[in-house]
Design a protein around this motif. Sequence first.
Motif, PDB file in Angstrom:
ATOM      1  N   HIS A 115      10.286  30.073 -11.885  1.00 55.68           N
ATOM      2  CA  HIS A 115      10.475  31.179 -12.828  1.00 55.68           C
ATOM      3  C   HIS A 115      10.254  30.816 -14.293  1.00 55.68           C
ATOM      4  O   HIS A 115      10.031  31.726 -15.106  1.00 55.68           O
ATOM      5  N   LEU A 116      10.329  29.541 -14.641  1.00 52.24           N
ATOM      6  CA  LEU A 116      10.296  29.187 -16.057  1.00 52.24           C
ATOM      7  C   LEU A 116       9.094  28.355 -16.453  1.00 52.24           C
ATOM      8  O   LEU A 116       8.734  28.341 -17.642  1.00 52.24           O
ATOM      9  N   ALA A 117       8.486  27.631 -15.552  1.00 53.52           N
ATOM     10  CA  ALA A 117       7.446  26.690 -15.931  1.00 53.52           C
ATOM     11  C   ALA A 117       6.519  26.428 -14.756  1.00 53.52           C
ATOM     12  O   ALA A 117       6.734  26.923 -13.640  1.00 53.52           O
ATOM     13  N   ASP A 118       5.464  25.642 -15.034  1.00 58.52           N
ATOM     14  CA  ASP A 118       4.570  25.220 -13.955  1.00 58.52           C
ATOM     15  C   ASP A 118       5.140  24.022 -13.200  1.00 58.52           C
ATOM     16  O   ASP A 118       4.845  23.811 -12.026  1.00 58.52           O
ATOM     17  N   GLU A 119       5.961  23.242 -13.891  1.00 61.31           N
ATOM     18  CA  GLU A 119       6.614  22.080 -13.277  1.00 61.31           C
ATOM     19  C   GLU A 119       7.946  21.864 -13.971  1.00 61.31           C
ATOM     20  O   GLU A 119       8.069  22.072 -15.185  1.00 61.31           O
TER      21      GLU A 119
END
Length: 486
Positions: A115-119
């Motif tokens: 939900h917040l980042a790619d990793e």
Amino acid sequence: MVTVSSWLRSPCPALVVDAVGAVHGMNDAARTLFPEQVLPPDLRHGESVHVADRSYAAHRVDNEDGSVTWWLLDETDLLLERDRAALLARMSSELMTSLNPERCMNVVAELAAEHLADEAVVIAPPSGNGHPVTRCLRGGTPTYELQRVDVEEVVGLSEALRGFPPVPSRWIDPAAAPGWLAQDVVSIVVTPLPGHGVPAGALILIRRDKQFTEAEEAFARLFASRAGVAISAASLFTQQASITERLTRDLLPPVLHRYEHVELAGRYRASGDTERVGGDFYDVHELPDDQLFVLFGDVCGKGLDAAVQTGRVRTAVHALLQVVTDHDQVLHALNQALLTTDESRFITTVVGTISPEAGGLRVRLTSGGHLPPLVVRTNGEVEAARNKGTLVGILPKILTETDEVVLAPGDSLLLYTDGITEAHGGPLGDEEFGEDRLHRALTACGGMPAEALVEHVHMLASQWVGGGEHDDMAVVAITAPRRRPS
């Protein structure tokens, strides 16, 4: 009633469409949204339409001339807040089901990557030979391992791991990020995971295609605060459980084994089904000349307080045996130690010295108010040792009595607490197991090895009690090994 001038000045996009779907008018907000004055094809009353990365709720108002005014209410921020609230609720729900730090770190990393980042990378404070690290790519499975990493290579990471004083999130120059953290990325944010007064670690968010916005970074801090509380709670629980396990292990009676000239076996059962420790105790110490010193007894009461007293008794006797092995001197010194200890509980105890001799064992027994040990001969005869004494830890002076028992090969000496004989059960659940019943049961145990004897007695008492309440139970068997054929 909405006038022409009012809808034209409204900050909410509005379009007037005729009966065939042609746009006849727009206010300034709608012209900004639809510069080519083309109506979205999927416009339906009460449903959402997506325009330029934003979401609008469409509301239809029918006019008297047959035209329709469409009002588009921007719901992007509302939906975003709703999704974020749902994310926080989901994280809280999943974290509440576990008090395992590794599991909590995996949940946090997986939800952050989704939900917040790619990793997402979750790094905990150092433990043992490295830092616990969980990584997760969006759509992937989190991986947890203990890594040796130089946290000083990442700006703000060491401060976040220390946890105090509180530090803000830090934006990291991707070009300065070490290889172990990330490569070929465009944005990195390090956010501390605040815990319950202890540092829980840090959450590192990584993107490969676009920068984080300030609003996203602010929500990441809120996400991290919820995650940090859960991770720190799990870590504290794990630490306390480890301490409790270590202390409990020290309070439990030791595992007995067979020596060259003596078979020893013991069984212990605490009074509560959910408890591991209680007030019954036994211990064995090696003395010179292949002798063994046996300590056996029962503390007044049960539960944790009684278990603590057993630890004191065992520790005191262990220290006394470094300077004196005489039974009377040991018991008198123990009595004085208990009398001078605050909140001490009195005990019943019996101490014995086992000496190998030709053809068997000689056991010298001294009682401190405990039940007389029972001798079980190989032919099934059962006799009680002749020793008595006063309780230890209640009077300034105690009286002791010593007896010697000779065990031929196959004979056993049984030490037991009143949790065995006073166990209430039977057909109606209110009858004591009793000493007579124990004596009769032991007549069938002649020649049993020590391990089998204690298991048999323990099983009989447990079956008698059934599911009812009972006191702590302890039993120890001292057996003279049978001669091996030459």
